[in-house]
Scaffold this active site. Structure first.
Site, PDB file in Angstrom:
ATOM      1  N   ARG A  69       0.827  -1.207   0.000  1.00  0.00           N
ATOM      2  CA  ARG A  69       0.000   0.000   0.000  1.00  0.00           C
ATOM      3  C   ARG A  69       0.866   1.265   0.000  1.00  0.00           C
ATOM      4  O   ARG A  69       0.436   2.319  -0.474  1.00  0.00           O
ATOM      5  CB  ARG A  69      -0.902  -0.028   1.237  1.00  0.00           C
ATOM      6  CG  ARG A  69      -1.929   1.080   1.286  1.00  0.00           C
ATOM      7  CD  ARG A  69      -2.855   0.904   2.476  1.00  0.00           C
ATOM      8  NE  ARG A  69      -3.834   1.973   2.529  1.00  0.00           N
ATOM      9  CZ  ARG A  69      -4.238   2.587   3.644  1.00  0.00           C
ATOM     10  NH1 ARG A  69      -3.735   2.207   4.804  1.00  0.00           N
ATOM     11  NH2 ARG A  69      -5.123   3.547   3.598  1.00  0.00           N
ATOM     12  N   HIS A  73       0.435   5.272  -1.835  1.00  0.00           N
ATOM     13  CA  HIS A  73       0.408   6.524  -1.080  1.00  0.00           C
ATOM     14  C   HIS A  73       1.649   7.370  -1.305  1.00  0.00           C
ATOM     15  O   HIS A  73       1.618   8.586  -1.110  1.00  0.00           O
ATOM     16  CB  HIS A  73       0.184   6.232   0.405  1.00  0.00           C
ATOM     17  CG  HIS A  73      -1.208   5.739   0.695  1.00  0.00           C
ATOM     18  ND1 HIS A  73      -2.054   6.365   1.578  1.00  0.00           N
ATOM     19  CD2 HIS A  73      -1.911   4.695   0.179  1.00  0.00           C
ATOM     20  CE1 HIS A  73      -3.215   5.718   1.604  1.00  0.00           C
ATOM     21  NE2 HIS A  73      -3.152   4.700   0.767  1.00  0.00           N
ATOM     22  N   ASN A 101      -3.463   8.640   5.790  1.00  0.00           N
ATOM     23  CA  ASN A 101      -2.300   7.886   6.275  1.00  0.00           C
ATOM     24  C   ASN A 101      -2.227   7.704   7.784  1.00  0.00           C
ATOM     25  O   ASN A 101      -1.801   6.654   8.268  1.00  0.00           O
ATOM     26  CB  ASN A 101      -1.012   8.583   5.820  1.00  0.00           C
ATOM     27  CG  ASN A 101      -0.895   8.685   4.307  1.00  0.00           C
ATOM     28  OD1 ASN A 101      -1.670   8.068   3.582  1.00  0.00           O
ATOM     29  ND2 ASN A 101       0.064   9.458   3.838  1.00  0.00           N
ATOM     30  N   HIS A 200      -6.953  -4.626  -2.781  1.00  0.00           N
ATOM     31  CA  HIS A 200      -7.778  -4.882  -1.596  1.00  0.00           C
ATOM     32  C   HIS A 200      -8.154  -6.360  -1.488  1.00  0.00           C
ATOM     33  O   HIS A 200      -8.990  -6.728  -0.681  1.00  0.00           O
ATOM     34  CB  HIS A 200      -9.010  -3.970  -1.583  1.00  0.00           C
ATOM     35  CG  HIS A 200      -8.675  -2.529  -1.356  1.00  0.00           C
ATOM     36  ND1 HIS A 200      -9.602  -1.508  -1.454  1.00  0.00           N
ATOM     37  CD2 HIS A 200      -7.501  -1.919  -1.028  1.00  0.00           C
ATOM     38  CE1 HIS A 200      -9.005  -0.353  -1.200  1.00  0.00           C
ATOM     39  NE2 HIS A 200      -7.742  -0.567  -0.955  1.00  0.00           N
TER      40      HIS A 200
END
Ligand code: HEM
Ligand SMILES: *[C@@H]1O[C@H](CO)[C@@H](O)[C@H](O)[C@H]1NC(C)=O
Ligand SMILES: *[C@@H]1O[C@H](CO)[C@@H](O)[C@H](O)[C@H]1NC(C)=O
Ligand SMILES: *[C@@H]1O[C@H](CO)[C@@H](O)[C@H](O)[C@H]1NC(C)=O
Ligand SMILES: *[C@@H]1O[C@H](CO)[C@@H](O)[C@H](O)[C@H]1NC(C)=O
Length: 333
Positions: A69, A73, A101, A200
């Site tokens: 992940r 980000h 975050n 996901h």
């Protein structure tokens, strides 16, 4: 023979060009990424990262999801420059405490561990930005997902921006229309959006990202009608209304340690975890890929690898360095 004025200006011209090249090499307004970037300067770079990912997945399987992940980000906020990893300083609020975050991104320590091992074998060579890219690839592959060759040669950014992370990173309430537009800003297509959301397939989410769908979808005071009823009842047990202020975490799909296409099969049944997931099954442009990936895991894997590579190509265009410690910029004299 004395140089003529024209040969002087000829050499002066080359002198200027080499200055510009030197400057550009360090400033790296656009690093040229390529395969095998460290093959002479740090041949063990990739294997070193793999070992660290493998080791951590054994002690905590979820670490694969948490680490992969990080690429999303990092890369969406001013390119893949490890700005994400910078701790706050008195002069700079970094990205770690942004809405998306704070209290949610985790296992930065795994990147630190890989960095520490790399600094021992080839100090000052491998960027933190590249470590994120390698780590994400390895985490997906070791979870049973696709493998792909990573292009490397990124520089680490000198700044980070809380504001940019807040402005850019989507909330779990986002719908497919919004997400299509957001991904488009990064030249990522509907297919990329649907494929990358398939990440996901691994990991967990906090009830905070789900409760509004259970109790007050879009301010209606009712649950999201797209949610399958059995799934909703199960989620209500995990995430009671007070779940909004707890930190209960729930598996994002039925096989949270295995990177597979079950995520898409669940969306078709109305069992997507976030609104951002379930919503992909509403618009024709995205629904088409949900259906295709649910039927063909191979097509999903190929599209996922392509999407990760495209996302990994995003660059800030700002100057950079090879950080010695991923959490702080190097000390400049
Ligand atoms: C499309 C928009 C997206 C939204 C709105 C979104 C939102 C979220 C949220 C809210 C969580 C749970 C965080 C928590 O509760 O602590 C999560 C988890 C996760 N996201 Fe996304 N995400 C998106 C796309 C992506 C993409 C593109 C990737 C990677 C390619 C990704 C990878 C992950 C992973 C692996 C997890 C599980 C992390 C863990 O278990 O630690 N997500 N996402
Ligand atoms: C999707 O989200 C956008 C932005 O949040 C909003 O303006 C729009 O009305 C939403 N669309 C639907 C169909 O809910
Ligand atoms: C998207 O593609 C266009 C055209 O190729 C390019 O000018 C632009 O810089 C790209 N945007 C990003 C964020 O990469
Ligand atoms: C549901 O959300 C709306 C709009 O955000 C809010 O005004 C309302 O008070 C909420 N209802 C409940 C029961 O929380
Ligand atoms: C959230 O988790 C942390 C650490 O696991 C714990 O200390 C804290 O009390 C929890 N907060 C709530 C509201 O449950």
């Amino acid at each position: 023979m004395f140089p003529t004025s024209s040969t002087v200006s000829f050499f002066f011209f080359f002198f200027l060009i080499s200055l510009a090249a030197l400057h550009g090499g360090d400033g790296a307004s656009h690093s040229k990424l390529r395969h095998g970037y460290y093959s002479t300067t740090c041949p063990a770079a990739e294997i070193t990262v793999k070992k660290v990912i493998r080791k951590n997945m054994i002690s905590e399987p979820r670490s694969a999801a948490s680490v992969m992940r990080l690429q999303f980000h990092d890369c969406f906020v001013n390119g893949c420059d490890a700005s994400l990893l910078l701790d706050d300083t008195p002069n700079m609020l970094g990205e770690k405490e942004s809405f998306a975050n704070g209290g949610s991104l985790r296992r930065y320590d795994i990147i630190d561990e890989a960095k520490a091992n790399l600094e021992r074998i080839c100090p000052g060579v491998v960027s933190c930005a590249d470590i994120i890219i390698m780590a994400a690839r390895d985490a997906v592959f070791f979870s049973g997902g696709p493998d792909w060759a990573v292009k490397l040669g990124r520089k680490d950014g000198l700044t980070a921006s809380l504001q940019d992370s807040n402005d850019i990173m989507p909330t779990p309430r986002a719908n497919a229309t919004y997400l299509l537009g957001l991904f488009q800003r990064f030249n990522l297509s509907a297919k990329d959006l649907v494929a990358l959301s398939g990440s996901h397939s691994i990991g967990k989410g906090d009830c905070i990202g789900m409760v509004f769908r259970l109790y007050n979808q879009s301010g209606s005071g009712k649950p999201d009608p797209a949610m399958e009823i059995g799934y909703r009842k199960r989620m209500e047990k995990f995430c009671p209304p007070w779940g909004a202020i707890s930190n209960v975490t729930v598996d994002l799909d039925p096989t949270p340690k295995v990177f597979d296409n079950k995520y898409y099969k669940e969306l078709i049944k109305g069992k997507g975890f976030f609104n951002s997931d379930q919503s992909l099954y509403t618009l024709p442009e995205t629904r088409k890929y949900v259906e295709r990936f649910s039927r063909g895991e191979k097509e999903f894997f190929e599209a996922f690898a392509k999407g990760m590579i495209k996302m990994g190509d995003l660059q800030s265009g700002r100057s950079g360095e090879i950080r010695r410690n991923c959490r702080v910029v190097n000390h400049h004299h």
